[in-house]
Design a protein around this motif. Structure first.
Motif, PDB file in Angstrom:
ATOM      1  N   GLY A  92       0.807  -1.212   0.000  1.00 39.21           N
ATOM      2  CA  GLY A  92       0.000   0.000   0.000  1.00 39.21           C
ATOM      3  C   GLY A  92       0.838   1.259   0.000  1.00 39.21           C
ATOM      4  N   GLU A  93       1.876   1.276  -0.835  1.00 38.66           N
ATOM      5  CA  GLU A  93       2.816   2.401  -0.862  1.00 38.66           C
ATOM      6  C   GLU A  93       2.743   3.153  -2.193  1.00 38.66           C
ATOM      7  N   ASN A  94       3.350   4.344  -2.194  1.00 35.41           N
ATOM      8  CA  ASN A  94       3.454   5.204  -3.373  1.00 35.41           C
ATOM      9  C   ASN A  94       2.083   5.448  -3.999  1.00 35.41           C
ATOM     10  N   SER A  95       1.831   5.000  -5.213  1.00 29.88           N
ATOM     11  CA  SER A  95       0.566   5.316  -5.877  1.00 29.88           C
ATOM     12  C   SER A  95      -0.594   4.459  -5.406  1.00 29.88           C
ATOM     13  N   GLN A 145       2.597   3.420 -17.652  1.00 29.42           N
ATOM     14  CA  GLN A 145       2.029   4.677 -17.190  1.00 29.42           C
ATOM     15  C   GLN A 145       2.654   5.112 -15.863  1.00 29.42           C
ATOM     16  N   LEU A 146       2.748   4.175 -14.925  1.00 33.51           N
ATOM     17  CA  LEU A 146       3.314   4.514 -13.624  1.00 33.51           C
ATOM     18  C   LEU A 146       4.775   4.946 -13.764  1.00 33.51           C
ATOM     19  N   ASN A 147       5.554   4.196 -14.552  1.00 34.68           N
ATOM     20  CA  ASN A 147       6.960   4.552 -14.751  1.00 34.68           C
ATOM     21  C   ASN A 147       7.108   5.895 -15.447  1.00 34.68           C
ATOM     22  N   ALA A 148       6.260   6.140 -16.444  1.00 34.08           N
ATOM     23  CA  ALA A 148       6.327   7.409 -17.165  1.00 34.08           C
ATOM     24  C   ALA A 148       6.106   8.582 -16.230  1.00 34.08           C
ATOM     25  N   LYS A 149       5.097   8.490 -15.378  1.00 34.21           N
ATOM     26  CA  LYS A 149       4.800   9.575 -14.452  1.00 34.21           C
ATOM     27  C   LYS A 149       5.949   9.791 -13.469  1.00 34.21           C
ATOM     28  N   GLN A 150       6.562   8.694 -13.010  1.00 29.56           N
ATOM     29  CA  GLN A 150       7.672   8.814 -12.065  1.00 29.56           C
ATOM     30  C   GLN A 150       8.903   9.421 -12.743  1.00 29.56           C
ATOM     31  N   ILE A 151       9.165   9.011 -13.979  1.00 26.48           N
ATOM     32  CA  ILE A 151      10.318   9.559 -14.707  1.00 26.48           C
ATOM     33  C   ILE A 151      10.105  11.035 -15.014  1.00 26.48           C
ATOM     34  N   LEU A 152       8.915  11.389 -15.478  1.00 21.52           N
ATOM     35  CA  LEU A 152       8.628  12.796 -15.757  1.00 21.52           C
ATOM     36  C   LEU A 152       8.777  13.627 -14.488  1.00 21.52           C
ATOM     37  N   LEU A 217      15.255   8.338  -9.012  1.00 18.09           N
ATOM     38  CA  LEU A 217      14.326   7.224  -9.201  1.00 18.09           C
ATOM     39  C   LEU A 217      14.738   6.007  -8.376  1.00 18.09           C
ATOM     40  N   LYS A 218      16.020   5.716  -8.336  1.00 22.66           N
ATOM     41  CA  LYS A 218      16.494   4.543  -7.589  1.00 22.66           C
ATOM     42  C   LYS A 218      16.353   4.731  -6.088  1.00 22.66           C
ATOM     43  N   SER A 219      16.470   5.973  -5.621  1.00 21.83           N
ATOM     44  CA  SER A 219      16.354   6.224  -4.185  1.00 21.83           C
ATOM     45  C   SER A 219      14.902   6.172  -3.709  1.00 21.83           C
ATOM     46  N   ALA A 220      13.962   6.461  -4.614  1.00 16.24           N
ATOM     47  CA  ALA A 220      12.555   6.508  -4.233  1.00 16.24           C
ATOM     48  C   ALA A 220      11.787   5.238  -4.574  1.00 16.24           C
ATOM     49  N   TYR A 221      12.245   4.507  -5.591  1.00 19.32           N
ATOM     50  CA  TYR A 221      11.501   3.341  -6.080  1.00 19.32           C
ATOM     51  C   TYR A 221      12.451   2.166  -6.297  1.00 19.32           C
ATOM     52  N   SER A 222      11.924   1.101  -6.920  1.00 22.67           N
ATOM     53  CA  SER A 222      12.708  -0.133  -7.078  1.00 22.67           C
ATOM     54  C   SER A 222      13.369  -0.238  -8.458  1.00 22.67           C
ATOM     55  N   TYR A 223      13.924   0.844  -8.941  1.00 24.70           N
ATOM     56  CA  TYR A 223      14.562   0.832 -10.259  1.00 24.70           C
ATOM     57  C   TYR A 223      16.009   0.357 -10.173  1.00 24.70           C
TER      58      TYR A 223
END
Length: 316
Positions: A92-95, A145-152, A217-223
């Protein structure tokens, strides 16, 4: 009368959710046509037809986020989804505002790479240049979609600064060729057929993700850091630095240990056949299939790995 209506609704729900389970089939969420998920699911279905113990029914869906939701709600029995999405949804994290449970992992299959594609004749040379542009970010509830929004967002861009369109693979490719969109985001395996086919419809170039954005991105998510080597696609001559995530086969906790163990064995016993039918570069080796997965494994999959001398975490 109200009690009768309520009872009818319950019966209807059971019939809708359980119709495939009744004949022993596994309803498999496979994302959109043309993508690697659909190729992998179709290949597993064909391989399972040789094994009377399994029957797989491939279901076209919007993608990773939809697969997790549908799996958790009982409309699917198995699916492929991105590792970042299954982890965020599970916790239940992030989006994800609420946690989705009732599913577990079987195996990580390959790395999905974030492709940011523009026409070769475009004056867009970096993600910063997407300011004020029209961009296909992928279908709603898709991993793209989720990755695009995070990258933008890592570049300081949001939906007010970029006009976002939710096109599927086929429609986004057509839109780029026609000029209806200026760029598109696809999170797919390297050598994906959809990218190669697009590169033959019009000359393309891939945008790199710079080090600063990558670190955010790597610090905030699992990239993880990824690279698309030059000449991977038609006309794409330069190396492109980007980010990616693992794709993971997940199943409903309602599936029996025997059925999941059989599915797990089907994947590894047929790794070579899967690679021949899937355009992305797969990496189906037991020791690698348990890395990059941040949710518990199904007990049936754990039984298979244990026989190979590999211990994994389960929810039990």
């Amino acid at each position: 009368m109200k009690k009768i209506i309520a009872l009818l609704l319950v019966v209807l729900t059971v019939l809708l959710c359980g119709c495939s389970m009744g004949d022993g089939s596994i309803r498999f969420g496979a994302a959109g046509l043309g993508g690697v998920y659909h190729q992998a699911a179709t290949s597993l279905k064909q391989l399972a037809e040789k094994d009377s113990a399994l029957k797989i029914e491939v279901k076209t869906t919007a993608g990773s986020a939809a697969n997790v939701r549908l799996l958790s709600q009982g409309y699917l029995d198995a699916a492929i989804a991105q590792s970042d999405i299954i982890s965020d949804a599970y916790n239940g994290e992030n989006s994800f505002k609420t946690a989705y449970k009732d599913y577990s992992a079987v195996a990580a299959l390959y790395t999905e790479v974030c492709h940011i594609i523009v026409r070769a004749d475009s004056d867009i040379n970096s993600v910063h240049d997407l300011l004020g542009k029209t961009v296909s970010v992928g279908e709603e509830e898709s991993g793209s979609q989720l990755n695009a929004k995070q990258i933008l967002s890592a570049y300081g861009l949001n939906e007010k600064m970029v006009k976002e369109e939710n096109f599927n693979y086929a429609d986004s490719a057509k839109a780029l060729v026609s000029g209806e969109v200026d760029a598109l985001f696809w999170t797919v395996g390297i050598n994906a057929t959809v990218v190669e086919e697009l590169s033959r419809q019009c000359d393309i170039k891939l945008l790199s993700i710079d080090k600063e954005a990558s670190e955010k991105l790597k610090s905030a998510y699992s990239y993880i850091d990824c690279k698309v080597d030059g000449n991977t696609y038609n006309g794409q001559t330069k190396d492109v630095n980007t980010v990616g995530v693992k794709s993971v086969l997940i199943v409903s906790d309602r599936l029996s240990n025997d059925k999941v163990k059989t599915l797990t064995k089907l994947v590894f016993d047929n790794a070579n056949e899967l690679q021949l039918t899937v355009s992305a570069d797969l990496d189906i080796i037991e020791k690698d299939a348990v890395t990059g997965v941040n949710i518990p494994f199904h007990s049936g999959a754990a039984e298979y790995y244990s026989e190979k001398g590999i211990e994994v975490k389960t929810a039990e």
